[in-house]
Design a protein around this motif. Structure first.
Motif, PDB file in Angstrom:
ATOM      1  N   ASP A  47       0.844  -1.195   0.000  1.00 28.57           N
ATOM      2  CA  ASP A  47       0.000   0.000   0.000  1.00 28.57           C
ATOM      3  C   ASP A  47       0.879   1.245   0.000  1.00 28.57           C
ATOM      4  OD1 ASP A  47      -1.861   2.010   0.288  1.00 28.57           O
ATOM      5  OD2 ASP A  47      -2.192   1.629   2.425  1.00 28.57           O
ATOM      6  N   PRO A  48       1.243   1.769  -1.176  1.00 26.68           N
ATOM      7  CA  PRO A  48       2.150   2.917  -1.218  1.00 26.68           C
ATOM      8  C   PRO A  48       1.550   4.208  -0.681  1.00 26.68           C
ATOM      9  CG  PRO A  48       1.341   2.403  -3.409  1.00 26.68           C
ATOM     10  CD  PRO A  48       0.871   1.287  -2.518  1.00 26.68           C
ATOM     11  N   THR A  49       0.240   4.221  -0.383  1.00 26.31           N
ATOM     12  CA  THR A  49      -0.323   5.396   0.297  1.00 26.31           C
ATOM     13  C   THR A  49      -0.033   5.359   1.792  1.00 26.31           C
ATOM     14  OG1 THR A  49      -2.489   4.419   0.858  1.00 26.31           O
ATOM     15  CG2 THR A  49      -2.230   5.337  -1.357  1.00 26.31           C
ATOM     16  N   TYR A  50       0.306   4.184   2.304  1.00 28.38           N
ATOM     17  CA  TYR A  50       0.590   3.971   3.725  1.00 28.38           C
ATOM     18  C   TYR A  50      -0.577   4.370   4.624  1.00 28.38           C
ATOM     19  CZ  TYR A  50       5.310   3.369   1.967  1.00 28.38           C
ATOM     20  OH  TYR A  50       6.394   2.938   1.262  1.00 28.38           O
ATOM     21  N   SER A  51      -1.781   4.383   4.076  1.00 27.08           N
ATOM     22  CA  SER A  51      -2.930   4.873   4.832  1.00 27.08           C
ATOM     23  C   SER A  51      -3.385   3.920   5.924  1.00 27.08           C
ATOM     24  CB  SER A  51      -4.098   5.148   3.874  1.00 27.08           C
ATOM     25  OG  SER A  51      -4.471   3.968   3.193  1.00 27.08           O
ATOM     26  N   ALA A  52      -3.038   2.637   5.813  1.00 27.10           N
ATOM     27  CA  ALA A  52      -3.519   1.661   6.793  1.00 27.10           C
ATOM     28  C   ALA A  52      -2.394   1.054   7.623  1.00 27.10           C
ATOM     29  CB  ALA A  52      -4.294   0.543   6.083  1.00 27.10           C
ATOM     30  N   CYS A  53      -1.190   1.622   7.540  1.00 29.64           N
ATOM     31  CA  CYS A  53      -0.079   1.028   8.288  1.00 29.64           C
ATOM     32  C   CYS A  53       0.021   1.649   9.683  1.00 29.64           C
ATOM     33  CB  CYS A  53       1.234   1.224   7.528  1.00 29.64           C
ATOM     34  SG  CYS A  53       1.798   2.928   7.440  1.00 29.64           S
ATOM     35  N   SER A  54       0.747   0.977  10.559  1.00 33.53           N
ATOM     36  CA  SER A  54       0.926   1.495  11.923  1.00 33.53           C
ATOM     37  C   SER A  54       1.621   2.846  11.914  1.00 33.53           C
ATOM     38  CB  SER A  54       1.726   0.493  12.754  1.00 33.53           C
ATOM     39  OG  SER A  54       1.004  -0.707  12.947  1.00 33.53           O
ATOM     40  N   THR A  55       2.541   3.041  10.980  1.00 34.58           N
ATOM     41  CA  THR A  55       3.265   4.308  10.899  1.00 34.58           C
ATOM     42  C   THR A  55       2.312   5.486  10.712  1.00 34.58           C
ATOM     43  OG1 THR A  55       5.167   3.155   9.947  1.00 34.58           O
ATOM     44  CG2 THR A  55       5.062   5.536   9.630  1.00 34.58           C
ATOM     45  N   ALA A  56       1.263   5.273   9.910  1.00 34.09           N
ATOM     46  CA  ALA A  56       0.315   6.362   9.634  1.00 34.09           C
ATOM     47  C   ALA A  56      -0.586   6.662  10.818  1.00 34.09           C
ATOM     48  CB  ALA A  56      -0.533   6.004   8.420  1.00 34.09           C
ATOM     49  N   HIS A  57      -0.732   5.718  11.739  1.00 33.88           N
ATOM     50  CA  HIS A  57      -1.663   5.891  12.858  1.00 33.88           C
ATOM     51  C   HIS A  57      -0.956   6.138  14.193  1.00 33.88           C
ATOM     52  CE1 HIS A  57      -4.278   3.437  10.015  1.00 33.88           C
ATOM     53  NE2 HIS A  57      -4.929   4.569  10.175  1.00 33.88           N
ATOM     54  N   THR A  58       0.335   6.338  14.132  1.00 30.72           N
ATOM     55  CA  THR A  58       1.093   6.542  15.362  1.00 30.72           C
ATOM     56  C   THR A  58       0.769   7.892  16.001  1.00 30.72           C
ATOM     57  OG1 THR A  58       3.321   6.729  16.289  1.00 30.72           O
ATOM     58  CG2 THR A  58       2.998   7.492  14.048  1.00 30.72           C
ATOM     59  N   ASN A  59       0.987   7.995  17.300  1.00 29.11           N
ATOM     60  CA  ASN A  59       0.879   9.275  18.000  1.00 29.11           C
ATOM     61  C   ASN A  59       2.209  10.006  18.045  1.00 29.11           C
ATOM     62  OD1 ASN A  59      -1.807   8.746  18.381  1.00 29.11           O
ATOM     63  ND2 ASN A  59      -1.593   8.090  20.502  1.00 29.11           N
ATOM     64  N   SER A  60       3.257   9.409  17.459  1.00 29.13           N
ATOM     65  CA  SER A  60       4.541  10.065  17.197  1.00 29.13           C
ATOM     66  C   SER A  60       5.185  10.642  18.449  1.00 29.13           C
ATOM     67  CB  SER A  60       4.374  11.162  16.136  1.00 29.13           C
ATOM     68  OG  SER A  60       5.613  11.433  15.511  1.00 29.13           O
ATOM     69  N   CYS A  61       5.363   9.803  19.440  1.00 29.73           N
ATOM     70  CA  CYS A  61       6.021  10.237  20.673  1.00 29.73           C
ATOM     71  C   CYS A  61       7.294   9.423  20.914  1.00 29.73           C
ATOM     72  CB  CYS A  61       5.075  10.093  21.854  1.00 29.73           C
ATOM     73  SG  CYS A  61       3.780  11.347  21.890  1.00 29.73           S
ATOM     74  N   ILE A  62       8.118   9.915  21.811  1.00 31.79           N
ATOM     75  CA  ILE A  62       9.359   9.246  22.166  1.00 31.79           C
ATOM     76  C   ILE A  62       9.551   9.346  23.664  1.00 31.79           C
ATOM     77  CG2 ILE A  62      10.696  11.366  21.744  1.00 31.79           C
ATOM     78  CD1 ILE A  62      13.024   9.562  20.826  1.00 31.79           C
ATOM     79  N   ARG A  63      10.098   8.294  24.249  1.00 29.06           N
ATOM     80  CA  ARG A  63      10.375   8.307  25.684  1.00 29.06           C
ATOM     81  C   ARG A  63      11.618   7.485  25.971  1.00 29.06           C
ATOM     82  NH1 ARG A  63       7.914   3.258  27.994  1.00 29.06           N
ATOM     83  NH2 ARG A  63       6.543   2.383  26.390  1.00 29.06           N
ATOM     84  N   GLN A  64      12.192   7.727  27.136  1.00 34.87           N
ATOM     85  CA  GLN A  64      13.310   6.928  27.627  1.00 34.87           C
ATOM     86  C   GLN A  64      12.919   6.108  28.854  1.00 34.87           C
ATOM     87  OE1 GLN A  64      17.010   9.143  27.963  1.00 34.87           O
ATOM     88  NE2 GLN A  64      16.399  10.507  26.296  1.00 34.87           N
ATOM     89  N   GLN A  65      11.681   6.231  29.261  1.00 41.75           N
ATOM     90  CA  GLN A  65      11.237   5.511  30.466  1.00 41.75           C
ATOM     91  C   GLN A  65      10.839   4.076  30.108  1.00 41.75           C
ATOM     92  OE1 GLN A  65       9.086   7.753  33.642  1.00 41.75           O
ATOM     93  NE2 GLN A  65       8.855   9.294  32.029  1.00 41.75           N
ATOM     94  N   TYR A  66      11.867   3.230  30.040  1.00 39.60           N
ATOM     95  CA  TYR A  66      11.699   1.795  29.810  1.00 39.60           C
ATOM     96  C   TYR A  66      12.237   1.023  31.006  1.00 39.60           C
ATOM     97  CZ  TYR A  66      10.488   2.635  24.928  1.00 39.60           C
ATOM     98  OH  TYR A  66       9.861   3.032  23.782  1.00 39.60           O
ATOM     99  N   SER A  67      11.952  -0.267  31.010  1.00 40.38           N
ATOM    100  CA  SER A  67      12.409  -1.112  32.117  1.00 40.38           C
ATOM    101  C   SER A  67      13.683  -1.861  31.783  1.00 40.38           C
ATOM    102  CB  SER A  67      11.308  -2.105  32.511  1.00 40.38           C
ATOM    103  OG  SER A  67      11.041  -3.012  31.453  1.00 40.38           O
ATOM    104  N   THR A  68      14.158  -1.760  30.531  1.00 34.35           N
ATOM    105  CA  THR A  68      15.403  -2.421  30.136  1.00 34.35           C
ATOM    106  C   THR A  68      16.377  -1.378  29.601  1.00 34.35           C
ATOM    107  OG1 THR A  68      14.442  -2.890  27.959  1.00 34.35           O
ATOM    108  CG2 THR A  68      14.322  -4.629  29.600  1.00 34.35           C
ATOM    109  N   GLU A  69      17.643  -1.524  29.960  1.00 36.34           N
ATOM    110  CA  GLU A  69      18.649  -0.536  29.581  1.00 36.34           C
ATOM    111  C   GLU A  69      18.777  -0.412  28.065  1.00 36.34           C
ATOM    112  OE1 GLU A  69      23.459   0.291  29.932  1.00 36.34           O
ATOM    113  OE2 GLU A  69      22.536  -1.295  31.145  1.00 36.34           O
TER     114      GLU A  69
END
Length: 405
Positions: A47-69
């Motif tokens: 789907d070259p429109t990328y309209s149904a992929c996870s990338t298109a529906h992301t909330n586009s955030c970033i964090r460092q608060q994980y439980s693994t280094e």
């Protein structure tokens, strides 16, 4: 931007990437950016429109608060890449300068058990150099007076390189530069992976058009469809689509300061969106795997769960109006909620970049770089991603990531 081609220009490629969304695009770009790689690359995207992929529906955030280094370090590289994207992309003056809108993530604990989890995660994050801070209920109320913290025992927040970023621009430029460097993007669908007689290698891919393309290496960058792609090679991978619901709403009484991405103990989350609007998300209590083309909205979830939870936590949100809503998918690794990256131990030229469990966009720079290194050298040269290898699944040795929203 040049559109995807209708047919490949050659009958054989050194690398065939199945899936052209964020992970496929990252892998392709980092391969082209490596002076030691001089092979041919074909990216096949259904789907070259990328309209149904996870990338298109992301909330586009970033964090460092994980439980693994390792996950913390993966995000630290992403933050550096975002903030220095023009430099990473060769000083190309067409590439815009980007920044992270660092309003932070606020995890709230209302039980002693989850408070202990935040403390344990905090130790991991600090050891990796993250700026996470633990806050008492009183400290949270002083810094963010709009919260109701009557039931809160502890909070955790990091306002350094943690918040919103423009993932769509990075995605666009990875594809643009890759094409300019010779990567072919093909509008098509892989319907078969053809192994050699011993079953140890994928020799070619068959397209829905019937064309057979020989390959030196194949990369599964299929997002929520990862299990379907792996099955073509006779491989089982524990990745399935899980629905995640998002709403943008306007508050009658906007807050007087930025709202961190707040993870409520109820499971709902909400963050700053800009201009007096906010973005909320959540999922149903029953959270089954779904078909990758199932984007049916649960219209009751907002009224019955998400809005009541965030209005209780932030009383100013008792009067709001939803302006848009959508459904996306996590490519959920049901084994341990962590990435699966690198080669299969038996089908040795079949490579995974799958199972990011909602963290894919922010992990894409480090994961694409790492897999490109492996495809070039047979090893990792920067950040060692071997703990994310498929072998752990076959051995039954999970490395759980507990900080999954």
């Amino acid at each position: 931007m040049t559109s995807d081609s209708a047919g490949p220009s050659r009958q054989s490629y050194d690398i065939v990437i199945v899936g052209g969304a964020i992970m496929g695009a990252s892998t392709a770009w980092f391969l082209t950016d490596n002076p030691d790689f001089d092979g041919s690359i074909l990216v096949v995207e259904r789907d070259p429109t990328y309209s149904a992929c996870s990338t298109a529906h992301t909330n586009s955030c970033i964090r460092q608060q994980y439980s693994t280094e390792l996950n913390v370090r993966v995000s630290q590289f992403a933050a550096d890449f975002i903030k220095n994207i023009r430099s990473y992309m060769g000083g190309d003056e067409r590439v815009p300068h980007l920044a992270i809108r660092s309003f932070g993530y606020m995890y709230l604990a209302d039980t002693p058990g989850f408070a202990d989890t935040l403390r344990a995660n905090h130790r991991v994050q600090q050891a990796a150099g993250a700026a996470t801070q633990l806050m008492s209920a009183e400290q949270i109320k002083a810094a963010y007076p709009f919260y109701n913290v009557d039931d809160i025992l502890l909070g955790s927040i990091n306002v350094v390189d943690e918040g919103y970023w423009d993932g769509a621009t990075v995605f666009d430029w990875w594809r643009r530069q890759s094409r300019e460097r010779g990567v072919e993007y093909l509008h098509g669908e892989v319907v078969a992976l053809n192994r050699n007689a011993a079953g140890t290698r994928v020799e070619s891919v068959t397209l829905a058009s019937g064309q057979v393309i020989a390959c030196g290496q194949v990369v599964n960058a299929s997002g929520p469809r990862a299990a379907r792609t792996a099955a073509m090679a006779g491989i089982k991978v524990p990745v399935e689509p899980r629905k995640r619901y998002s709403w943008v709403f306007k508050a009658e009484t906007p807050l007087d300061r930025d709202l961190p991405l707040t993870i409520d103990p109820s499971g709902a989350h909400v963050r700053e969106h800009g201009g007096g609007t906010y973005l909320a998300g959540g999922h149903s209590a029953i959270d089954p795997g779904v078909e990758p083309d199932d984007f049916t909205m649960d219209h009751d979830l907002w009224e019955s769960h998400v809005w009541p939870a965030i209005a209780t936590r932030i009383p100013a949100f008792e009067a709001v109006k939803v302006t848009s809503q959508w459904v996306g998918h996590y490519a959920m690794n049901t084994f341990d909620h962590n990435a699966i990256v690198g080669p299969h131990p038996e089908v040795t030229n079949f490579h995974f970049i799958n199972g990011f469990s909602g963290h894919g966009l922010q992990q894409s720079p480090a994961m694409g770089r790492g897999l490109a290194e492996w495809l070039t050298y047979g090893d990792y040269r920067s950040l060692d991603l071997r703990p994310f290898a498929f072998d752990r699944i076959a051995a039954g040795n999970p490395i759980p990531e507990v900080a999954v929203i």
